[in-house]
Design an enzyme around this catalytic site. Structure first.
Site, PDB file in Angstrom:
ATOM      1  N   GLU A 290       1.143  -1.255  -0.206  1.00 23.80           N
ATOM      2  CA  GLU A 290       0.093  -0.058  -0.351  1.00 23.80           C
ATOM      3  C   GLU A 290       0.849   1.282   0.563  1.00 23.80           C
ATOM      4  OE1 GLU A 290      -2.450  -0.534   2.878  1.00 23.80           O
ATOM      5  OE2 GLU A 290      -4.189  -2.013   1.747  1.00 23.80           O
ATOM      6  N   ARG A 323       5.888  -8.121   8.083  1.00 24.29           N
ATOM      7  CA  ARG A 323       4.371  -8.259   7.748  1.00 24.29           C
ATOM      8  C   ARG A 323       3.984  -8.921   6.780  1.00 24.29           C
ATOM      9  NH1 ARG A 323       0.761  -4.407   7.813  1.00 24.29           N
ATOM     10  NH2 ARG A 323      -0.894  -4.975   9.773  1.00 24.29           N
ATOM     11  N   ARG A 340      -5.418 -11.487  -5.315  1.00 21.16           N
ATOM     12  CA  ARG A 340      -5.231 -10.302  -4.205  1.00 21.16           C
ATOM     13  C   ARG A 340      -5.303 -11.607  -3.077  1.00 21.16           C
ATOM     14  NH1 ARG A 340      -7.265  -5.094  -0.830  1.00 21.16           N
ATOM     15  NH2 ARG A 340      -6.551  -5.739   1.429  1.00 21.16           N
ATOM     16  N   ASP A 369      -8.133  -9.026   4.099  1.00 19.93           N
ATOM     17  CA  ASP A 369      -8.026  -8.383   4.612  1.00 19.93           C
ATOM     18  C   ASP A 369      -9.196  -7.595   5.727  1.00 19.93           C
ATOM     19  OD1 ASP A 369      -6.784  -5.855   6.141  1.00 19.93           O
ATOM     20  OD2 ASP A 369      -7.530  -4.636   4.670  1.00 19.93           O
ATOM     21  N   GLU A 397     -12.714  -2.276  12.066  1.00 20.80           N
ATOM     22  CA  GLU A 397     -12.825  -1.577  11.051  1.00 20.80           C
ATOM     23  C   GLU A 397     -13.607  -2.242  10.063  1.00 20.80           C
ATOM     24  OE1 GLU A 397      -9.110  -1.555   8.336  1.00 20.80           O
ATOM     25  OE2 GLU A 397      -9.745  -0.539   6.779  1.00 20.80           O
ATOM     26  N   GLU A 515     -22.987 -10.977  10.601  1.00 16.58           N
ATOM     27  CA  GLU A 515     -22.551 -11.550   9.099  1.00 16.58           C
ATOM     28  C   GLU A 515     -23.252 -11.365   8.500  1.00 16.58           C
ATOM     29  OE1 GLU A 515     -20.680 -14.496   9.631  1.00 16.58           O
ATOM     30  OE2 GLU A 515     -20.502 -15.219   7.819  1.00 16.58           O
TER      31      GLU A 515
HETATM   32  C1  BDP Z   1      -5.968  -2.333   6.105  1.00 22.48           C
HETATM   33  C2  BDP Z   1      -6.387  -1.112   6.641  1.00 22.48           C
HETATM   34  C3  BDP Z   1      -5.386  -0.360   5.925  1.00 22.48           C
HETATM   35  C4  BDP Z   1      -4.234  -0.604   6.548  1.00 22.48           C
HETATM   36  C5  BDP Z   1      -4.147  -2.266   6.562  1.00 22.48           C
HETATM   37  C6  BDP Z   1      -2.618  -2.762   6.969  1.00 22.48           C
HETATM   38  O1  BDP Z   1      -7.474  -0.212   5.858  1.00 22.48           O
HETATM   39  O2  BDP Z   1      -5.704   1.393   6.854  1.00 22.48           O
HETATM   40  O3  BDP Z   1      -2.709   0.087   7.139  1.00 22.48           O
HETATM   41  O4  BDP Z   1      -4.561  -2.971   6.427  1.00 22.48           O
HETATM   42  O5  BDP Z   1      -3.009  -4.141   7.756  1.00 22.48           O
HETATM   43  O6  BDP Z   1      -7.101  -2.981   7.034  1.00 22.48           O
HETATM   44  O7  BDP Z   1      -1.564  -2.321   6.697  1.00 22.48           O
END
Ligand code: BDP
Length: 683
Positions: A290, A323, A340, A369, A397, A515
């Site tokens: 990202e 990570r 992904r 995610d 989130e 859910e």
């Molecule tokens: C996602 C989030 C983002 C985080 C990313 C991460 O939307 O804000 O930076 O993961 O884990 O879930 O790096």
């Protein structure tokens, strides 16, 4: 006071008979040793007993011949002062953090541990028994944590904001400085230590300009102060670092991990840090993800990057937590090889065995995610020669942002209990993460914290159960979701059995409720882009993030099979691979994660996909509304402020659930052209 004390309220025990029974045994104490952690254990125990029993316990200085009281310390400290150790205690193999609590019907309650941390954990365990009304007549408790590393990550920025934070601002940073008043950090450390957390990373994994400076000399003295606060609770401090630091703060023109100037810079940096913070835990690194910098820029791989940092930290005993959330966030949906879901495995599996032994790969529970429903990341089981750390997301989130009630422990349990079959049956994710499965040296669990400077820490008072629950699972993944919910409820809300039952049940129902009105059958997303709250069916459908559902007039879902799709299923070992590959065997709740099917496809439940979508969205919304009624039924037993805070959020949840229902039902009704069998109104 509105939830600030969390599960450590230590309320006065009203029942005189019970109070007396506890008082008889706990009116004097001796915790041996002098370290900050031992000091914490002693003060915590004395203060808690004072408020619960209504009398300050006496400090004693005994040798074990006492007829009552609490005597605790490390085994070494017992030996040093020649105190008696009862014969039937099994004190071997307590490891770093384990402890024994031993008591006969008469005589002292003994707390033994190999380390100061263990003594502190024993104290909290004993207090938990009192808080949850347990008998303490005869005790024979032996606890050792399953996971070495039990960690909380904070996505806090130095301007005081929190990425994905739903409970106010940072408790660590304000106006690009570390806060001067550290009381709140201490209170947080106390909550964490009480459930065995032993590591925290205090800044966001997205390390921007200001945060990059955290490892520079003007800021390190303040980092050290925070580290000391945590240190007194047995918690080591970690920092997220910017892989491009040598350029951004070091004046170099490269961050190439194989360039000698770069590794020399990081070695010198480690020296600086440990001079200020001798207990420093190490680095958390988000690289090549990202838009964050990483080794790919220099044509290097992630082992090159992680090992270079690991070598710099190794002389000081530090870790690199690297990570695996690495994927192409600018992808072309037509290119199936860039699914992904495949990315983390594709990047890291080939590097298995190439990482230093002070590197841990931090792997999100699912391949995408933190969606409400995902399969388990195939890196668990896939990596056999690399230290691993399971990463979970406590901050909600994608699960209602602490406005919706969503107790996540059942979701985490499913992930932990998942059988990877990597070494035959019983090769669970829990055992891969802890290191037990392959005998890797380090391991554990980390999670993104859900706290902020909000009065109750977590915005939604009931979201504290997730913080508590994560920590309890990190200590022992075999604990049950219900057991943890009941324990948290008893500690937080006190003795009323009816209130305990109602709250525990609400927690346990909440994940399935959430859910059932959000994205169906494991397809995920369908949220508003950016902030990720509320429904937006096509919000991510036509963007480059790799998060698609492929709904059209014929069907929905992502074909991730080897046979005709992206090949993702092939990352699992047999029989999981076969199970997900086959349309017949694939579990309903993950169907659309793995397969693209027509709306008329019949689920194992006998319903068609489209009818399932309608039914569950209607039911989920009704069940969300019922949460308000259930909460109201125990109004009398709940602190007025907490009652109000929770109610406000439950009402909002019920409203927003309706929006989810209507948006999703309408969308699928129009896409599919198939009406609801029951003729309910679809807007
Ligand atoms: C996602 C989030 C983002 C985080 C990313 C991460 O939307 O804000 O930076 O993961 O884990 O879930 O790096």
């Amino acid at each position: 006071n509105g939830g600030y004390e969390g599960w450590l309220r230590y309320t006065h025990i009203e029942d005189a008979y019970k109070r007396e029974a506890y008082s008889v045994r706990c009116s004097q104490l001796q915790i041996m040793g002098e370290s900050p952690v031992i000091h914490t254990a002693r003060t915590e125990l004395a203060a808690a007993l004072d408020t619960m029993l209504g009398a300050k316990p006496r400090e004693m200085n005994g040798t074990g011949g006492e007829s009552f009281g609490i005597i605790g310390g490390t085994i070494d400290s017992f030996t040093r002062c020649e105190a008696r150790i009862p014969e039937d205690c099994h004190l071997d193999e307590l490891g770093e953090d384990g402890y024994v609590i031993q008591a006969e019907e008469t005589g002292p309650i003994w707390l033994f541990a190999a380390s100061d941390n263990g003594v502190l954990y024993a104290v909290y365990h004993l207090l938990r028994l009192l808080q949850t009304d347990q008998p303490i007549g005869k005790l024979s408790i032996r606890e050792t944590p399953v996971n070495g590393l039990r960690m909380l990550d904070h996505w806090d920025n130095m301007d005081g904001t929190i990425e994905r934070g739903y409970a106010g601002n940072s408790i660590f940073f304000r106006d690009n400085r570390i806060v001067a008043d550290r009381d709140r950090i201490r209170d947080y450390a106390r909550l964490l230590a009480s459930v065995g957390i032993n590591a925290v990373a205090i800044n966001n994994v997205n390390v921007h300009r200001e945060e990059t400076k955290l490892i520079t000399e003007p800021l390190l003295p303040d980092v050290a102060k925070v580290a000391d606060v945590f240190g007194a609770y047995g918690i080591r401090l970690y920092l997220s670092v910017n892989f491009a630091s040598p350029i951004e703060i070091g004046g170099l023109d490269t961050a190439d991990p194989l360039h000698p100037d770069v590794s020399a810079w990081w070695r010198a940096k480690a020296k600086d840090i440990y001079r200020y913070v001798p207990t420093f835990g190490g680095y958390v690194v988000k690289a090549d993800s990202e838009f964050r910098p990483g080794p790919f820029t220099y044509g290097r791989n992630h082992a090159d990057g992680a090992n270079m940092l690991a070598d710099a930290l190794a002389p000081f005993g530090g870790h690199v937590i690297w990570r695996c959330f690495v994927y192409n966030c600018l992808q072309d949906w037509r290119d199936r090889s860039t699914d992904r879901a495949r990315a983390a495995y594709d990047h890291f599996k080939p590097l298995d065995g190439q990482f230093r032994d002070n590197v841990l790969l931090q792997i999100k529970n699912g391949p995408m995610d933190f969606q409400v429903r995902e399969p388990v990341s195939p890196l668990f089981g896939g990596l056999s020669r690399t230290n691993q750390l399971l990463e979970l997301q406590i901050t909600q989130e994608y699960t209602g942002q602490q406005r919706h009630l969503c107790y996540l422990v059942p979701q985490w349990k499913e992930a932990l209990d998942f059988d990877t079959f990597a070494r035959g049956e019983g090769s669970t994710v829990a055992s891969a993460a802890s290191g037990a499965l392959f005998g890797t040296k380090l391991g554990g669990m980390a999670a993104v914290s859900n706290v902020g400077d909000d009065s109750c820490w977590t915005g939604h008072p009931l979201a504290q159960a997730n913080l508590f629950g994560f920590a309890r699972l990190a200590w022992n993944p075999a604990l049950g979701a219900e057991e943890i919910a009941a324990e948290w409820t008893a500690m937080t809300f006190g003795a009323d059995p009816e209130a305990q039952r109602v709250i525990t049940d609400m927690l346990l129902d909440s994940l399935t409720i959430y859910e059932s009105y959000t994205a169906p059958l494991g397809v995920g997303w369908m949220v508003n882009p950016g902030h990720h709250y509320g429904p937006n069916v096509d919000g991510y459908e036509y963007s480059k993030w790799g998060t698609y559902h492929f709904a059209d007039c014929n069907g929905i879902g992502v074909d991730r099979t080897v046979r005709s799709g992206t090949g993702y299923t092939g990352q699992y070992a047999l029989p999981q691979y076969e199970r997900y590959e086959s349309l017949e065997q694939c579990p309903d709740e993950l169907l659309l994660f793995f397969h693209h099917v027509p709306y008329t496809h019949k689920l194992k439940s006998g319903k068609t996909v489209i009818q399932h979508i309608y039914d569950t969205r209607f039911e989920g919304t009704e069940r969300a509304a019922m949460l308000v009624t259930r909460w109201d039924s125990i109004k009398r037993s709940i602190d007025a402020e907490i009652y109000r805070l929770v109610r406000e959020r439950l009402v909002q949840q019920a409203e927003h659930a309706k929006e989810w229902r209507d948006v999703l039902n309408t969308y699928f009704c129009r896409k599919s052209g198939i009406a609801d069998e029951l003729g309910r109104t679809i807007y």
